[in-house]
Enzyme design. Structure first.
Site, PDB file in Angstrom:
ATOM      1  N   GLY A  40       0.846  -1.204   0.000  1.00 38.84           N
ATOM      2  CA  GLY A  40       0.000   0.000   0.000  1.00 38.84           C
ATOM      3  C   GLY A  40       0.875   1.246   0.000  1.00 38.84           C
ATOM      4  N   GLY A  41       2.076   1.132   0.604  1.00 34.54           N
ATOM      5  CA  GLY A  41       3.055   2.215   0.529  1.00 34.54           C
ATOM      6  C   GLY A  41       2.641   3.496   1.225  1.00 34.54           C
ATOM      7  N   CYS A  43       1.022   5.988   0.013  1.00 39.55           N
ATOM      8  CA  CYS A  43      -0.358   6.367  -0.323  1.00 39.55           C
ATOM      9  C   CYS A  43      -1.363   5.822   0.702  1.00 39.55           C
ATOM     10  CB  CYS A  43      -0.673   5.849  -1.724  1.00 39.55           C
ATOM     11  SG  CYS A  43      -2.390   5.953  -2.181  1.00 39.55           S
ATOM     12  N   GLY A 181       5.664  25.253   4.093  1.00 33.94           N
ATOM     13  CA  GLY A 181       5.371  24.742   2.753  1.00 33.94           C
ATOM     14  C   GLY A 181       3.888  24.833   2.466  1.00 33.94           C
ATOM     15  N   ILE A 185       0.555  19.083   0.284  1.00 32.95           N
ATOM     16  CA  ILE A 185       0.468  18.560   1.660  1.00 32.95           C
ATOM     17  C   ILE A 185       0.195  19.699   2.641  1.00 32.95           C
ATOM     18  CG2 ILE A 185       1.761  17.448   3.542  1.00 32.95           C
ATOM     19  CD1 ILE A 185       3.152  15.712   1.505  1.00 32.95           C
ATOM     20  N   ALA A 319      -0.166   9.113  -6.819  1.00 31.20           N
ATOM     21  CA  ALA A 319      -0.470   7.686  -6.857  1.00 31.20           C
ATOM     22  C   ALA A 319      -0.948   7.277  -8.247  1.00 31.20           C
ATOM     23  CB  ALA A 319      -1.526   7.369  -5.807  1.00 31.20           C
ATOM     24  N   HIS A 448     -29.172  18.278 -14.482  1.00 33.75           N
ATOM     25  CA  HIS A 448     -29.556  19.410 -13.633  1.00 33.75           C
ATOM     26  C   HIS A 448     -30.377  18.912 -12.449  1.00 33.75           C
ATOM     27  CE1 HIS A 448     -30.888  23.427 -12.518  1.00 33.75           C
ATOM     28  NE2 HIS A 448     -32.122  22.924 -12.415  1.00 33.75           N
TER      29      HIS A 448
HETATM   30  P1  FAD Z   1       5.417   4.669  -2.171  1.00 34.92           P
HETATM   31  O1  FAD Z   1       3.949   4.785  -1.997  1.00 34.92           O
HETATM   32  O2  FAD Z   1       6.310   5.531  -1.366  1.00 34.92           O
HETATM   33  O3  FAD Z   1       5.777   3.147  -1.966  1.00 34.92           O
HETATM   34  C1  FAD Z   1       7.085   2.677  -1.972  1.00 34.92           C
HETATM   35  C2  FAD Z   1       7.117   1.384  -1.169  1.00 34.92           C
HETATM   36  O4  FAD Z   1       8.396   0.787  -1.335  1.00 34.92           O
HETATM   37  C3  FAD Z   1       6.938   1.596   0.324  1.00 34.92           C
HETATM   38  O5  FAD Z   1       5.923   0.734   0.796  1.00 34.92           O
HETATM   39  C4  FAD Z   1       8.296   1.221   0.934  1.00 34.92           C
HETATM   40  O6  FAD Z   1       8.182   0.622   2.215  1.00 34.92           O
HETATM   41  C5  FAD Z   1       8.818   0.237  -0.101  1.00 34.92           C
HETATM   42  N1  FAD Z   1      10.282   0.137  -0.162  1.00 34.92           N
HETATM   43  C6  FAD Z   1      11.183   1.138  -0.307  1.00 34.92           C
HETATM   44  N2  FAD Z   1      12.423   0.650  -0.419  1.00 34.92           N
HETATM   45  C7  FAD Z   1      12.310  -0.700  -0.329  1.00 34.92           C
HETATM   46  C8  FAD Z   1      13.234  -1.771  -0.367  1.00 34.92           C
HETATM   47  N3  FAD Z   1      14.552  -1.567  -0.535  1.00 34.92           N
HETATM   48  N4  FAD Z   1      12.764  -3.031  -0.253  1.00 34.92           N
HETATM   49  C9  FAD Z   1      11.438  -3.259  -0.082  1.00 34.92           C
HETATM   50  N5  FAD Z   1      10.515  -2.285  -0.048  1.00 34.92           N
HETATM   51  C10 FAD Z   1      10.943  -1.029  -0.175  1.00 34.92           C
HETATM   52  N6  FAD Z   1      -1.064  11.232  -4.396  1.00 34.92           N
HETATM   53  C11 FAD Z   1      -2.243  11.279  -5.042  1.00 34.92           C
HETATM   54  O7  FAD Z   1      -2.324  10.864  -6.203  1.00 34.92           O
HETATM   55  N7  FAD Z   1      -3.369  11.767  -4.425  1.00 34.92           N
HETATM   56  C12 FAD Z   1      -3.353  12.215  -3.163  1.00 34.92           C
HETATM   57  O8  FAD Z   1      -4.387  12.635  -2.642  1.00 34.92           O
HETATM   58  C13 FAD Z   1      -2.124  12.174  -2.454  1.00 34.92           C
HETATM   59  N8  FAD Z   1      -2.067  12.608  -1.183  1.00 34.92           N
HETATM   60  C14 FAD Z   1      -0.886  12.515  -0.502  1.00 34.92           C
HETATM   61  C15 FAD Z   1      -0.852  12.942   0.812  1.00 34.92           C
HETATM   62  C16 FAD Z   1       0.320  12.866   1.532  1.00 34.92           C
HETATM   63  C17 FAD Z   1       0.358  13.323   2.967  1.00 34.92           C
HETATM   64  C18 FAD Z   1       1.491  12.306   0.926  1.00 34.92           C
HETATM   65  C19 FAD Z   1       2.764  12.169   1.708  1.00 34.92           C
HETATM   66  C20 FAD Z   1       1.463  11.870  -0.386  1.00 34.92           C
HETATM   67  C21 FAD Z   1       0.277  11.980  -1.116  1.00 34.92           C
HETATM   68  N9  FAD Z   1       0.202  11.579  -2.445  1.00 34.92           N
HETATM   69  C22 FAD Z   1      -0.988  11.666  -3.124  1.00 34.92           C
HETATM   70  C23 FAD Z   1       1.381  11.050  -3.159  1.00 34.92           C
HETATM   71  C24 FAD Z   1       1.368   9.507  -3.205  1.00 34.92           C
HETATM   72  O9  FAD Z   1       1.266   8.997  -1.894  1.00 34.92           O
HETATM   73  C25 FAD Z   1       2.629   9.009  -3.879  1.00 34.92           C
HETATM   74  O10 FAD Z   1       2.775   9.627  -5.140  1.00 34.92           O
HETATM   75  C26 FAD Z   1       2.571   7.495  -4.086  1.00 34.92           C
HETATM   76  O11 FAD Z   1       2.441   6.822  -2.859  1.00 34.92           O
HETATM   77  C27 FAD Z   1       3.827   7.007  -4.807  1.00 34.92           C
HETATM   78  O12 FAD Z   1       3.766   5.626  -4.970  1.00 34.92           O
HETATM   79  P2  FAD Z   1       5.108   4.753  -5.088  1.00 34.92           P
HETATM   80  O13 FAD Z   1       4.655   3.351  -5.242  1.00 34.92           O
HETATM   81  O14 FAD Z   1       5.992   5.321  -6.087  1.00 34.92           O
HETATM   82  O15 FAD Z   1       5.846   4.935  -3.706  1.00 34.92           O
HETATM   83  P1  NAD Z   2       5.046  20.376  -2.922  1.00 34.94           P
HETATM   84  O1  NAD Z   2       6.205  20.390  -3.820  1.00 34.94           O
HETATM   85  O2  NAD Z   2       3.678  20.280  -3.465  1.00 34.94           O
HETATM   86  O3  NAD Z   2       5.073  21.687  -2.017  1.00 34.94           O
HETATM   87  C1  NAD Z   2       6.161  22.002  -1.202  1.00 34.94           C
HETATM   88  C2  NAD Z   2       6.105  23.488  -0.960  1.00 34.94           C
HETATM   89  O4  NAD Z   2       7.062  23.820   0.024  1.00 34.94           O
HETATM   90  C3  NAD Z   2       6.447  24.308  -2.207  1.00 34.94           C
HETATM   91  O5  NAD Z   2       5.444  25.260  -2.426  1.00 34.94           O
HETATM   92  C4  NAD Z   2       7.792  24.935  -1.858  1.00 34.94           C
HETATM   93  O6  NAD Z   2       7.964  26.211  -2.432  1.00 34.94           O
HETATM   94  C5  NAD Z   2       7.700  25.015  -0.358  1.00 34.94           C
HETATM   95  N1  NAD Z   2       8.996  25.071   0.312  1.00 34.94           N
HETATM   96  C6  NAD Z   2      10.097  24.318   0.059  1.00 34.94           C
HETATM   97  N2  NAD Z   2      11.087  24.635   0.918  1.00 34.94           N
HETATM   98  C7  NAD Z   2      10.601  25.602   1.735  1.00 34.94           C
HETATM   99  C8  NAD Z   2      11.128  26.324   2.833  1.00 34.94           C
HETATM  100  N3  NAD Z   2      12.367  26.095   3.275  1.00 34.94           N
HETATM  101  N4  NAD Z   2      10.347  27.251   3.435  1.00 34.94           N
HETATM  102  C9  NAD Z   2       9.080  27.475   3.006  1.00 34.94           C
HETATM  103  N5  NAD Z   2       8.533  26.813   1.967  1.00 34.94           N
HETATM  104  C10 NAD Z   2       9.268  25.887   1.347  1.00 34.94           C
HETATM  105  O7  NAD Z   2       5.340  19.207  -1.878  1.00 34.94           O
HETATM  106  P2  NAD Z   2       4.441  18.611  -0.713  1.00 34.94           P
HETATM  107  O8  NAD Z   2       3.285  19.504  -0.426  1.00 34.94           O
HETATM  108  O9  NAD Z   2       5.379  18.247   0.354  1.00 34.94           O
HETATM  109  O10 NAD Z   2       3.889  17.318  -1.397  1.00 34.94           O
HETATM  110  C11 NAD Z   2       4.806  16.339  -1.958  1.00 34.94           C
HETATM  111  C12 NAD Z   2       4.156  15.656  -3.130  1.00 34.94           C
HETATM  112  O11 NAD Z   2       3.126  14.804  -2.668  1.00 34.94           O
HETATM  113  C13 NAD Z   2       3.484  16.639  -4.072  1.00 34.94           C
HETATM  114  O12 NAD Z   2       4.370  17.018  -5.089  1.00 34.94           O
HETATM  115  C14 NAD Z   2       2.326  15.902  -4.610  1.00 34.94           C
HETATM  116  O13 NAD Z   2       2.681  15.334  -5.839  1.00 34.94           O
HETATM  117  C15 NAD Z   2       2.064  14.808  -3.594  1.00 34.94           C
HETATM  118  N6  NAD Z   2       0.790  15.100  -2.904  1.00 34.94           N
HETATM  119  C16 NAD Z   2      -0.334  15.094  -3.639  1.00 34.94           C
HETATM  120  C17 NAD Z   2      -1.542  15.378  -3.031  1.00 34.94           C
HETATM  121  C18 NAD Z   2      -2.773  15.342  -3.864  1.00 34.94           C
HETATM  122  O14 NAD Z   2      -2.678  14.954  -5.017  1.00 34.94           O
HETATM  123  N7  NAD Z   2      -3.923  15.706  -3.306  1.00 34.94           N
HETATM  124  C19 NAD Z   2      -1.604  15.677  -1.693  1.00 34.94           C
HETATM  125  C20 NAD Z   2      -0.432  15.711  -0.973  1.00 34.94           C
HETATM  126  C21 NAD Z   2       0.757  15.403  -1.599  1.00 34.94           C
END
Ligand code: FAD
Ligand code: NAD
Length: 469
Positions: A40-41, A43, A181, A185, A319, A448
């Site tokens: 699930g990672g 996400c 930031g 997030i 994701a 609508h």
């Molecule tokens: P990850 O989800 O990071 O998964 C990587 C996996 O690899 C992990 O489970 C880790 O444990 C495993 N791993 C790493 N190294 C190793 C190793 N050497 N051996 C075995 N396992 C390993 N994206 C959206 O599209 N919509 C959103 O609303 C959204 N909201 C977000 C909110 C937050 C707070 C955050 C932090 C992110 C959000 N994202 C969102 C971004 C999204 O979570 C990521 O883009 C997505 O999870 C990336 O998927 P991935 O599989 O590349 O990596």
């Molecule tokens: P982001 O790149 O979206 O935003 C980071 C922000 O922090 C930027 O605006 C940047 O200018 C600012 N920043 C960087 N260094 C700073 C500093 N020293 N002081 C003040 N501001 C600073 O990154 P994020 O919000 O951490 O999210 C990471 C990634 O996760 C995103 O790129 C996005 O792809 C993914 N994410 C997606 C969703 C969604 O799709 N709903 C939600 C959360 C996260």
């Protein structure tokens, strides 16, 4: 653990890794996934799902707070944070059980341990107890994801200073917080915490929050934040923080001699690819100048037989792009000569209040790309369903190529801020990516009363005629 051979071994069981595994298995491949934490990672465990779950709790709180305006006496809402976290965990657990079950049904081998690329076509798995196992595969997919970036002077201790990894399990909501930031997030957390009673101050280095969004959309969110008491400082440098005695809070210094006294600092300054400890360089996988795994347009790394997908490569960190990349590389492995992904049209959804959703060019990026553009903006204030919901903040903006008669031709981008826009982006996404014209879309019937009517009305105006607005 016994050694085994597979068609594909995936390192990392997040969206990129499990999408590759499920899609590959559905195409008849023998796939193994190595996951060191939980499938699930990010996400599922500390990203998309818990963030949206907590935002939903905030939405319920807002709705109950204004129930009297609907003639419903619900009293004063109060918050039980531990119950909020419990519900969040239940959602995660159910989704994890579902994912594990579908991986099992597809006969994907899931191995618990840390994966390390060893000799060509080989992945070593080191389990928590130190035991090892060797997997061999014709194709290896690196899907190790990303981790939060941190900033100097803000050591993450999980209490005073947290990242998204810790925030989902804090024992109580702070009375006040600084969010460093103002990206996806930062804005989602600021919105959620602000609605649940925390006094939030957002500190963003760039001139605007939500960089990459259309300027009017970012302005709409900022205005709503201001009205709800969420303070936003843009264009500021954060200098450091000085904890109060007994670490009961801390004073954050920023800008020109400014300070904010808070109980918690949330660092949300982006995420970096997780490339360490995987043995990548040893097998010839190269990194780019920003530390991401370097891949071609089909996810192939510099090492033959090794692909990479998701947050570990330099594409939108989402994701759904990880899902798409996982499927793309499986098609490449199968020799199907797939078309590369078109990241320009990626759908973006941010689940703050108000929500944000967009795809394609902003007005500025279309102009920068050399298009002669025409735009149309309609506001939820004029929409019946939004009035019924009592959520009239926000707008839909459509950017189209300008035709000789001044009307809109091809739809280049759609940008929304407002109620449930993340659920309304679908038809806008199709219009942009199918390269539909304003006339194509204006000829379709919108149900609508729906909020999605506003997209139809906004496009209709681009034809030079209109109904309500
Ligand atoms: P990850 O989800 O990071 O998964 C990587 C996996 O690899 C992990 O489970 C880790 O444990 C495993 N791993 C790493 N190294 C190793 C190793 N050497 N051996 C075995 N396992 C390993 N994206 C959206 O599209 N919509 C959103 O609303 C959204 N909201 C977000 C909110 C937050 C707070 C955050 C932090 C992110 C959000 N994202 C969102 C971004 C999204 O979570 C990521 O883009 C997505 O999870 C990336 O998927 P991935 O599989 O590349 O990596
Ligand atoms: P982001 O790149 O979206 O935003 C980071 C922000 O922090 C930027 O605006 C940047 O200018 C600012 N920043 C960087 N260094 C700073 C500093 N020293 N002081 C003040 N501001 C600073 O990154 P994020 O919000 O951490 O999210 C990471 C990634 O996760 C995103 O790129 C996005 O792809 C993914 N994410 C997606 C969703 C969604 O799709 N709903 C939600 C959360 C996260």
């Amino acid at each position: 653990m016994s050694d085994s051979a597979h068609d594909v071994v995936v390192v990392g069981g997040g969206p990129g890794g499990y999408a590759a595994a499920l899609y590959g298995a559905s195409a008849g491949l023998d796939v193994a996934v190595v996951e060191k934490h939980k499938v699930g990672g990010t996400c599922l465990h500390v990203g998309c799902i818990p963030a949206k779950e907590l935002l939903e709790a905030a939405s319920v709180y807002r709705t109950v707070s204004r129930a009297a305006t609907f003639g419903v006496d619900a009293g004063e809402p109060s918050l039980d944070w531990s119950a909020v976290l419990e519900r969040k965990q239940q959602v995660i657990d159910k989704m994890m059980a579902g994912l594990s079950s579908v991986l099992g049904q597809r006969k994907v081998t899931v191995l618990s341990g840390t994966g390390l690329l060893a000799a060509s076509g080989t992945v070593e798995v080191v389990a928590d107890d130190g035991s090892t196992q060797t997997l061999t595969a014709t194709s290896i997919i690196v899907a190790s994801g990303s981790v939060p970036r941190t900033i100097a002077g803000f050591d993450v201790d999980g209490e005073l200073v947290v990242t998204s990894d810790e925030l989902f399990s804090i024992s109580r909501l702070p009375a006040d917080a600084a969010v460093i930031g103002g990206g996806a997030i930062g804005c989602e957390f600021a919105s959620m915490m602000g609605d649940l009673g925390t006094k939030v101050t957002v500190l963003e280095a760039l001139p605007n929050i939500l960089a990459g969004c259309d300027a009017e959309v970012a302005k709409t969110v900022r205005r709503s934040f201001r009205k709800r008491g969420i303070e936003v400082h843009t264009g500021v440098t954060v200098h450091g923080h000085e904890p109060r005695p007994h670490r009961s809070g801390t004073v954050v210094s920023f800008g020109e001699g400014k300070q904010v006294d808070v109980e918690m600092v949330v660092v949300a300054v982006g995420r970096r690819p997780r490339t360490e400890g995987l043995g990548l360089e040893a097998v010839g996988v190269e990194l780019d100048g920003r530390g991401f795994v370097a891949v071609d347009d089909r996810g192939r790394t510099a090492a033959p037989g090794v692909w990479a997908v998701g947050d570990v490569v330099d594409s939108p960190q989402l994701a759904h792009t990880a899902f798409a990349e996982g499927m793309l590389v499986i098609r490449d492995i199968l020799g199907e000569d797939p078309n590369p992904l078109d990241y320009h049209g990626t759908p973006w959804c941010i689940y703050s209040h108000p929500e944000v959703a967009f795809a394609g060019h902003t007005e500025q990026s279309a102009v920068d790309a050399g298009f002669d553009v025409v735009t149309s903006v309609h506001r939820y204030m004029a929409n019946g369903r939004a009035q019924i919901l009592g959520e009239t903040e926000g707008m839909v903006k459509v950017v189209a190529e300008k035709q000789a008669d001044g009307t809109g031709g091809r739809i280049l981008g759609v940008h929304m801020a407002g109620p449930w826009v993340t659920e309304q982006l679908g038809q806008a996404y199709l219009a942009v990516n199918w390269e539909a014209t304003a006339a194509d879309v204006a000829g379709l019937i919108q149900p609508h009363p729906t909020m999605s009517e506003l997209f139809g009305e906004t496009v209709l105006s681009l034809t030079g005629r209109s109904l309500h607005g």
